[in-house]
Scaffold this motif. Structure first.
Motif, PDB file in Angstrom:
ATOM      1  N   ALA A   1       0.847  -1.157   0.104  1.00  0.00           N
ATOM      2  CA  ALA A   1      -0.078   0.108   0.269  1.00  0.00           C
ATOM      3  C   ALA A   1       0.841   1.322   0.023  1.00  0.00           C
ATOM      4  O   ALA A   1       0.696   2.160  -0.635  1.00  0.00           O
ATOM      5  N   TRP A   2       1.892   1.191   0.799  1.00  0.00           N
ATOM      6  CA  TRP A   2       2.820   2.529   1.010  1.00  0.00           C
ATOM      7  C   TRP A   2       3.271   2.775  -0.377  1.00  0.00           C
ATOM      8  O   TRP A   2       3.390   4.077  -0.610  1.00  0.00           O
ATOM      9  N   GLN A   3       3.933   1.865  -1.060  1.00  0.00           N
ATOM     10  CA  GLN A   3       4.601   2.306  -1.954  1.00  0.00           C
ATOM     11  C   GLN A   3       3.860   3.019  -3.243  1.00  0.00           C
ATOM     12  O   GLN A   3       4.608   3.627  -4.214  1.00  0.00           O
ATOM     13  N   LYS A   4       2.435   2.786  -3.230  1.00  0.00           N
ATOM     14  CA  LYS A   4       1.676   3.327  -4.265  1.00  0.00           C
ATOM     15  C   LYS A   4       1.897   4.915  -4.285  1.00  0.00           C
ATOM     16  O   LYS A   4       1.720   5.389  -5.452  1.00  0.00           O
ATOM     17  N   PHE A   5       1.768   5.217  -3.054  1.00  0.00           N
ATOM     18  CA  PHE A   5       1.698   6.898  -3.109  1.00  0.00           C
ATOM     19  C   PHE A   5       2.910   7.515  -3.711  1.00  0.00           C
ATOM     20  O   PHE A   5       2.676   8.346  -4.466  1.00  0.00           O
ATOM     21  N   TRP A   6       4.143   6.734  -3.291  1.00  0.00           N
ATOM     22  CA  TRP A   6       5.349   7.301  -3.729  1.00  0.00           C
ATOM     23  C   TRP A   6       5.564   7.300  -5.404  1.00  0.00           C
ATOM     24  O   TRP A   6       6.147   7.898  -6.132  1.00  0.00           O
ATOM     25  N   ARG A   7       5.101   6.050  -5.941  1.00  0.00           N
ATOM     26  CA  ARG A   7       5.039   5.683  -7.339  1.00  0.00           C
ATOM     27  C   ARG A   7       4.130   6.662  -8.008  1.00  0.00           C
ATOM     28  O   ARG A   7       4.630   7.297  -9.132  1.00  0.00           O
ATOM     29  N   LEU A   8       3.032   7.111  -7.442  1.00  0.00           N
ATOM     30  CA  LEU A   8       2.088   7.954  -8.231  1.00  0.00           C
ATOM     31  C   LEU A   8       2.822   9.284  -8.044  1.00  0.00           C
ATOM     32  O   LEU A   8       2.727  10.115  -9.036  1.00  0.00           O
ATOM     33  N   ALA A   9       3.730   9.692  -6.987  1.00  0.00           N
ATOM     34  CA  ALA A   9       3.931  11.055  -6.943  1.00  0.00           C
ATOM     35  C   ALA A   9       5.349  10.858  -8.072  1.00  0.00           C
ATOM     36  O   ALA A   9       5.727  12.139  -8.324  1.00  0.00           O
ATOM     37  N   GLY A  10       5.771   9.926  -8.390  1.00  0.00           N
ATOM     38  CA  GLY A  10       6.925   9.961  -9.436  1.00  0.00           C
ATOM     39  C   GLY A  10       8.161   9.236  -9.366  1.00  0.00           C
ATOM     40  O   GLY A  10       9.069   9.499 -10.237  1.00  0.00           O
ATOM     41  N   VAL A  11       8.363   8.631  -8.275  1.00  0.00           N
ATOM     42  CA  VAL A  11       9.738   7.912  -8.130  1.00  0.00           C
ATOM     43  C   VAL A  11       9.840   6.704  -9.137  1.00  0.00           C
ATOM     44  O   VAL A  11       9.050   6.164  -9.528  1.00  0.00           O
ATOM     45  N   ASP A  12      11.075   6.485  -9.673  1.00  0.00           N
ATOM     46  CA  ASP A  12      11.396   5.412 -10.703  1.00  0.00           C
ATOM     47  C   ASP A  12      11.944   3.994 -10.134  1.00  0.00           C
ATOM     48  O   ASP A  12      11.912   3.144 -10.677  1.00  0.00           O
ATOM     49  N   HIS A  13      12.726   4.412  -8.958  1.00  0.00           N
ATOM     50  CA  HIS A  13      13.365   3.050  -8.420  1.00  0.00           C
ATOM     51  C   HIS A  13      12.846   3.020  -6.652  1.00  0.00           C
ATOM     52  O   HIS A  13      12.767   4.284  -6.243  1.00  0.00           O
ATOM     53  N   LEU A  14      12.666   1.897  -6.162  1.00  0.00           N
ATOM     54  CA  LEU A  14      12.303   1.798  -4.682  1.00  0.00           C
ATOM     55  C   LEU A  14      12.967   0.674  -4.255  1.00  0.00           C
ATOM     56  O   LEU A  14      13.190  -0.455  -4.561  1.00  0.00           O
ATOM     57  N   HIS A  15      13.595   1.331  -3.067  1.00  0.00           N
ATOM     58  CA  HIS A  15      14.091   0.160  -2.150  1.00  0.00           C
ATOM     59  C   HIS A  15      13.433  -0.816  -1.595  1.00  0.00           C
ATOM     60  O   HIS A  15      12.156  -0.537  -1.213  1.00  0.00           O
ATOM     61  N   VAL A  16      13.938  -2.026  -1.566  1.00  0.00           N
ATOM     62  CA  VAL A  16      12.992  -3.096  -0.906  1.00  0.00           C
ATOM     63  C   VAL A  16      13.905  -3.864   0.041  1.00  0.00           C
ATOM     64  O   VAL A  16      13.440  -5.206   0.431  1.00  0.00           O
TER      65      VAL A  16
ATOM     66  N   LYS B   1       3.738   3.273 -15.057  1.00  0.00           N
ATOM     67  CA  LYS B   1       4.953   2.390 -15.442  1.00  0.00           C
ATOM     68  C   LYS B   1       5.398   1.706 -14.024  1.00  0.00           C
ATOM     69  O   LYS B   1       5.273   2.169 -12.866  1.00  0.00           O
ATOM     70  N   PRO B   2       5.741   0.566 -14.083  1.00  0.00           N
ATOM     71  CA  PRO B   2       6.373  -0.175 -12.872  1.00  0.00           C
ATOM     72  C   PRO B   2       7.556   0.290 -12.790  1.00  0.00           C
ATOM     73  O   PRO B   2       8.311   0.953 -13.488  1.00  0.00           O
ATOM     74  N   VAL B   3       8.014   0.138 -11.660  1.00  0.00           N
ATOM     75  CA  VAL B   3       9.544   0.877 -11.111  1.00  0.00           C
ATOM     76  C   VAL B   3      10.391  -0.254 -10.838  1.00  0.00           C
ATOM     77  O   VAL B   3      10.097  -1.534 -10.277  1.00  0.00           O
ATOM     78  N   MET B   4      11.646   0.078 -10.652  1.00  0.00           N
ATOM     79  CA  MET B   4      12.869  -0.697 -10.500  1.00  0.00           C
ATOM     80  C   MET B   4      12.636  -1.040  -8.912  1.00  0.00           C
ATOM     81  O   MET B   4      12.989  -0.396  -8.076  1.00  0.00           O
ATOM     82  N   PRO B   5      12.771  -2.409  -8.661  1.00  0.00           N
ATOM     83  CA  PRO B   5      12.942  -2.753  -7.246  1.00  0.00           C
ATOM     84  C   PRO B   5      14.546  -2.622  -6.832  1.00  0.00           C
ATOM     85  O   PRO B   5      15.059  -3.005  -7.623  1.00  0.00           O
ATOM     86  N   VAL B   6      14.941  -2.156  -5.689  1.00  0.00           N
ATOM     87  CA  VAL B   6      16.231  -1.993  -5.461  1.00  0.00           C
ATOM     88  C   VAL B   6      16.614  -2.773  -4.361  1.00  0.00           C
ATOM     89  O   VAL B   6      16.088  -2.830  -3.233  1.00  0.00           O
ATOM     90  N   PHE B   7      17.329  -3.831  -4.671  1.00  0.00           N
ATOM     91  CA  PHE B   7      17.858  -4.828  -3.554  1.00  0.00           C
ATOM     92  C   PHE B   7      19.039  -4.362  -2.870  1.00  0.00           C
ATOM     93  O   PHE B   7      20.115  -4.057  -3.732  1.00  0.00           O
ATOM     94  N   SER B   8      19.118  -4.184  -1.803  1.00  0.00           N
ATOM     95  CA  SER B   8      20.388  -3.940  -1.121  1.00  0.00           C
ATOM     96  C   SER B   8      20.506  -4.350   0.573  1.00  0.00           C
ATOM     97  O   SER B   8      19.625  -4.999   1.100  1.00  0.00           O
TER      98      SER B   8
END
Lengths: 419, 419
Positions: free
Chosen positions: B293-308, B337-344
């Motif tokens: 649920a949380w990540q949807k807000f930030w993706r709609l706001a416009g981020v391209d990559h998201l840490h997981v 668009k879908p965004v890049m999950p960032v593994f670290s």
């Protein structure tokens, strides 16, 4: 440059001092691999430091999932609760408020070393506080706008929260303004939908309020909910100002620190900070933020009023916690002004005496919905009963005794007291 | 206008359907006092609706404090867990992203009727999604910038996280660029302090990267941490672009929705979204937000990559949760668009096979610090061993078998595997 002190309530299956060190490492120069550039000098200058760890209790079950118990540790099988005070070099962030958040409340919440972690206090150096916009009006400035010196600002929330046109909103405002409220706010659920754009709503509402002021000389404050995108909020600020408006409301968690600060920088009006959503990071006692720590960010960003719920409210919080929140709002952050605590949720005369007694002053906003509109003798009597209850409290007269000679209060006690 | 569906995991000492109704009332037109203007027509048009309640379990102890048990209820003394699906009229908020947050995740977290409440899913109508900026680059756009089609983007984080001058930062960048990384990011703890202003750091770093590109034809992406105030971020965006930079990083929770959206509107560069601080509203299983649920807000706001985070990481999350987060990032939100999950976090060859197998694709960023810099044969071998591990996984060859003919991988397994 000075250091910023942050205190955490932690719970851990490790030695508490090791867990505190894990926070310090995660939040400053620590890495899990040797890096030749990480010199002692760098660590000395940029590293977070554990200043104090005080054990509070031991429990058998972890409060949060995912903590890793070291098999070979004498702590295995139990979880120690402690307060851990850390200090961070201000040099790492300069005077950046969003980066303060990352530094003291970033990745640390997901550390495996912890089964509980809550930021419970934050000590802001004057050099950091002085670089922030801070509250423009605070308690005193707000009192000046409405011309009320010696009692709480009595207010109400426009209900129903959603669905009213600007004209319907203005009708309700007329009712409560005639009833004698000092303050009116939009519900947090209405900002600027197509059926009630901010520009039209504030015009309709201020028309009523300005007329009232012309007739009676009394200023009523209207916190117009301008929550939205950055440019949208700036445009709405101008529209509110153009209409003679005198307060902006924002849902803090929904806008975020950078947006709130940007609005504050351009704003000529008091900012009424609504805390909806904050429960998501506060209701679990061993996670997130205490109100004491959380509210400091928003005050530095520039809000003038902050919601604290109310005694015997419809929400989950204990009365002690509500009063502690309000006291914190009234405490200056370095040289920045104190802000108005906003009491609301299920309030009527019933909670007044306790609120005044425990808080020790009347520097607050006291909002009632049903407590005003639900009074059997109408909204005017609703407002009057609240004012009477505060008179009684501030004069040290028991509520029931004061009610003997004050009809609106008496009726309210009979009516709400039996619900 | 369509409705927005939100699903909550709730826990309550009441009948679960009553608790769900309490959320619907709190978050739309409900009041605790009769208001004549609250007509049936208004409720029909603006009220939230409970669409479904499914009981999941019963527990003896409340997950969160402050829930009120009704004495006379058959539910007294136990707490029912259920999923509750609610729908909200989009008309109440129009297409405002901050106000979506207030509507679906506002005061409800503090309701007395609940001893647990977590937003676990959100269904965004196309008309709402289409009005948001959304990711500008997403997975495909990011792949185009770095010119890598068929494997993960291999990256690293500049360490030590704090304390390096722009020149020292550029030296480390030179080392890892020579080692063959595709992507480099600042740590979240460094944005623009006086000892490393963004303008100077990005110049120094891009100088190295641009020279590398001129020599080898290979583009390396550098996510420069521009987290700050709104205008500061906009100025930093321009500085990054002027220096030939190709990515911005932001600490999402520290900046907030309105600030992130504002930056996205002005940005020509991919935005790398760092989730530090999100644990404060997610680690308690019965409170706050699921990642989904949380990540949807930030993706709609416009981020391209998201840490997981990552499989077998240094953080608390389970591997299942990490993979679910990554899958969610790769799932489009309506037409966005879908965004890049960032593994670290603690990643080296060890986690590659499992990550690929469970996720089912290589549309991701795979970041390693120690996994690159700590390789016994140097950072070049560190990067090579990660690429080899991904080759093995994607060709379906067991890691140990592939290591027999690939030295860097073999050395890594011997070295890190025995730690």
């Amino acid at each position: 440059m000075p250091r910023i002190q942050a205190t955490y309530l932690i719970e851990t299956p490790h030695a508490p001092s090791d867990a505190a060190e894990a926070i310090a490492n995660e939040q400053s120069s620590g890495t899990f691999v040797d890096v030749s550039t990480e010199t002692d000098d760098l660590t000395e200058r940029h590293g977070a430091r554990v200043e104090d760890v005080t054990v509070r209790a031991t429990v058998d079950e972890p409060s949060l999932p995912g903590a890793e118990t070291p098999d070979n540790s004498s702590y295995a099988g139990s979880y120690t609760r402690a307060t851990a005070q850390l200090s961070y070099p201000m040099e790492n962030i300069g005077t950046s408020l969003p980066n303060l958040m990352t530094m003291v409340a970033g990745n640390l919440f997901v550390l495996k070393e912890l089964s509980g972690v809550r930021l419970i206090d934050l000590s802001i150096p004057e050099t950091f506080a002085a670089a922030q916009p801070g509250p423009q009006f605070g308690i005193e400035g707000t009192r000046e706008v409405v011309g009320i010196k010696d009692r709480p600002i009595i207010g109400t929330i426009i209900k129903p929260s959603v669905g009213l046109s600007p004209e319907e909103t203005a009708e309700i405002v007329e009712t409560v303004v005639d009833a004698g409220v000092d303050f009116i706010k939009d519900d947090e659920l209405i900002a600027g939908p197509s059926y009630s754009p901010v520009e039209e709503r504030v015009e309709a509402v201020m028309d009523v309020i300005n007329r009232h002021e012309a007739e009676t000389g009394e200023t009523v404050m209207y916190a117009c909910n301008v929550t939205g995108d950055v440019d949208e909020m700036l445009r709405r600020h101008d529209a509110v100002k153009d209409a003679g408006g005198n307060c902006l409301m924002i849902s803090l968690q929904s806008v975020g620190l950078a947006g709130v600060k940007r609005l504050r920088e351009e704003s000529d009006l008091p900012i009424h900070g609504h805390r909806n959503g904050w429960g998501a990071m506060s209701r679990c006692p061993l996670l997130g933020f205490s109100y004491e720590a959380w509210q400091k960010f928003w005050r530095l960003a520039g809000v003038d009023h902050l919601h604290v719920s109310g005694i015997r409210s419809k929400f989950y919080e204990s009365d002690e916690s509500v009063i502690a929140s309000a006291t914190e709002c009234q405490t200056p952050i370095a040289s920045q002004k104190p802000v108005m605590p906003v009491f609301s949720s299920g309030q009527w005369a019933d909670q007044v005496q306790d609120t005044y007694e425990v808080l020790g002053n009347a520097d607050l906003m006291y909002l009632a919905g049903g407590g005003i509109l639900g009074h059997p003798d109408g909204p005017g009597a609703g407002v009057t009963h609240l004012k009477q209850a505060w008179e009684a409290a501030m004069q040290g007269v028991p509520l029931e005794e004061y009610a003997e000679t004050h009809e609106e209060l008496r009726t309210a006690i009979e009516h709400y007291g039996n619900k």
